[in-house]
Scaffold this motif. Structure first.
Motif, PDB file in Angstrom:
ATOM      1  N   ASN A 177      -3.630  -3.571  10.121  1.00 18.33           N
ATOM      2  CA  ASN A 177      -4.573  -4.434  10.509  1.00 18.33           C
ATOM      3  C   ASN A 177      -4.748  -5.636   9.851  1.00 18.33           C
ATOM      4  O   ASN A 177      -4.585  -6.670  10.385  1.00 18.33           O
ATOM      5  CB  ASN A 177      -6.238  -3.824  10.646  1.00 18.33           C
ATOM      6  CG  ASN A 177      -6.306  -2.662  11.697  1.00 18.33           C
ATOM      7  OD1 ASN A 177      -6.107  -3.157  12.835  1.00 18.33           O
ATOM      8  ND2 ASN A 177      -6.197  -1.634  11.250  1.00 18.33           N
ATOM      9  N   LEU A 178      -4.347  -5.553   8.505  1.00 20.35           N
ATOM     10  CA  LEU A 178      -4.259  -6.485   7.462  1.00 20.35           C
ATOM     11  C   LEU A 178      -3.059  -7.339   7.836  1.00 20.35           C
ATOM     12  O   LEU A 178      -2.847  -8.690   7.849  1.00 20.35           O
ATOM     13  CB  LEU A 178      -4.181  -6.142   6.030  1.00 20.35           C
ATOM     14  CG  LEU A 178      -4.276  -7.172   5.240  1.00 20.35           C
ATOM     15  CD1 LEU A 178      -5.681  -7.850   5.170  1.00 20.35           C
ATOM     16  CD2 LEU A 178      -4.468  -6.539   3.569  1.00 20.35           C
TER      17      LEU A 178
ATOM     18  N   ASN B 227       0.985  -1.226   0.014  1.00 17.70           N
ATOM     19  CA  ASN B 227       0.063   0.096  -0.099  1.00 17.70           C
ATOM     20  C   ASN B 227       0.873   1.240   0.027  1.00 17.70           C
ATOM     21  O   ASN B 227       2.047   1.382   0.731  1.00 17.70           O
ATOM     22  CB  ASN B 227      -1.140   0.034   1.209  1.00 17.70           C
ATOM     23  CG  ASN B 227      -2.049  -0.866   1.000  1.00 17.70           C
ATOM     24  OD1 ASN B 227      -1.970  -2.020   0.411  1.00 17.70           O
ATOM     25  ND2 ASN B 227      -3.045  -0.594   1.893  1.00 17.70           N
TER      26      ASN B 227
ATOM     27  N   SER C 124      -3.883   2.780   8.438  1.00 25.12           N
ATOM     28  CA  SER C 124      -4.315   1.897   9.438  1.00 25.12           C
ATOM     29  C   SER C 124      -4.827   0.580   8.801  1.00 25.12           C
ATOM     30  O   SER C 124      -4.797  -0.696   9.307  1.00 25.12           O
ATOM     31  CB  SER C 124      -5.587   2.740  10.025  1.00 25.12           C
ATOM     32  OG  SER C 124      -6.329   1.722  10.677  1.00 25.12           O
ATOM     33  N   TYR C 125      -5.428   0.446   7.579  1.00 23.10           N
ATOM     34  CA  TYR C 125      -5.629  -0.769   6.778  1.00 23.10           C
ATOM     35  C   TYR C 125      -4.589  -1.912   6.793  1.00 23.10           C
ATOM     36  O   TYR C 125      -4.699  -2.888   7.032  1.00 23.10           O
ATOM     37  CB  TYR C 125      -6.080  -0.506   5.521  1.00 23.10           C
ATOM     38  CG  TYR C 125      -6.780  -1.582   4.811  1.00 23.10           C
ATOM     39  CD1 TYR C 125      -7.325  -2.552   5.198  1.00 23.10           C
ATOM     40  CD2 TYR C 125      -6.145  -2.335   3.659  1.00 23.10           C
ATOM     41  CE1 TYR C 125      -7.805  -3.546   4.468  1.00 23.10           C
ATOM     42  CE2 TYR C 125      -6.277  -3.151   2.659  1.00 23.10           C
ATOM     43  CZ  TYR C 125      -7.485  -3.942   3.412  1.00 23.10           C
ATOM     44  OH  TYR C 125      -7.532  -5.216   2.668  1.00 23.10           O
TER      45      TYR C 125
ATOM     46  N   ALA D 147      -6.654   6.515   6.736  1.00 29.99           N
ATOM     47  CA  ALA D 147      -7.340   5.151   6.700  1.00 29.99           C
ATOM     48  C   ALA D 147      -6.312   4.107   6.078  1.00 29.99           C
ATOM     49  O   ALA D 147      -6.302   3.093   6.350  1.00 29.99           O
ATOM     50  CB  ALA D 147      -8.452   5.519   6.056  1.00 29.99           C
TER      51      ALA D 147
END
Length: 51
Positions: free
Chosen positions: A33-34, A4, A29-30, A26
């Motif tokens: 968590n992933l 990302n 953060s993604y 965002a």
């Protein structure tokens, strides 16, 4: 491998670009968590922050 691309806007809020900063936060953060969700798999998650 999943990569990302985010920016410094994910870390330092920019009042002149509030929506941009929120979207980058965002996208920061993604992958965090992933990465935890895929920890037991061979998949790797990387966040690229170009300077």
């Amino acid at each position: 491998m999943l990569v990302n691309v985010t920016s410094g806007g994910a870390y330092v809020p920019q009042p002149f670009a509030a929506l941009y900063s929120a979207a980058k936060a965002a996208l920061h953060s993604y992958p965090m968590n992933l990465r935890h969700a895929l920890q037991a798999t061979p998949c790797r998650v990387v966040e690229l922050i170009p300077s």
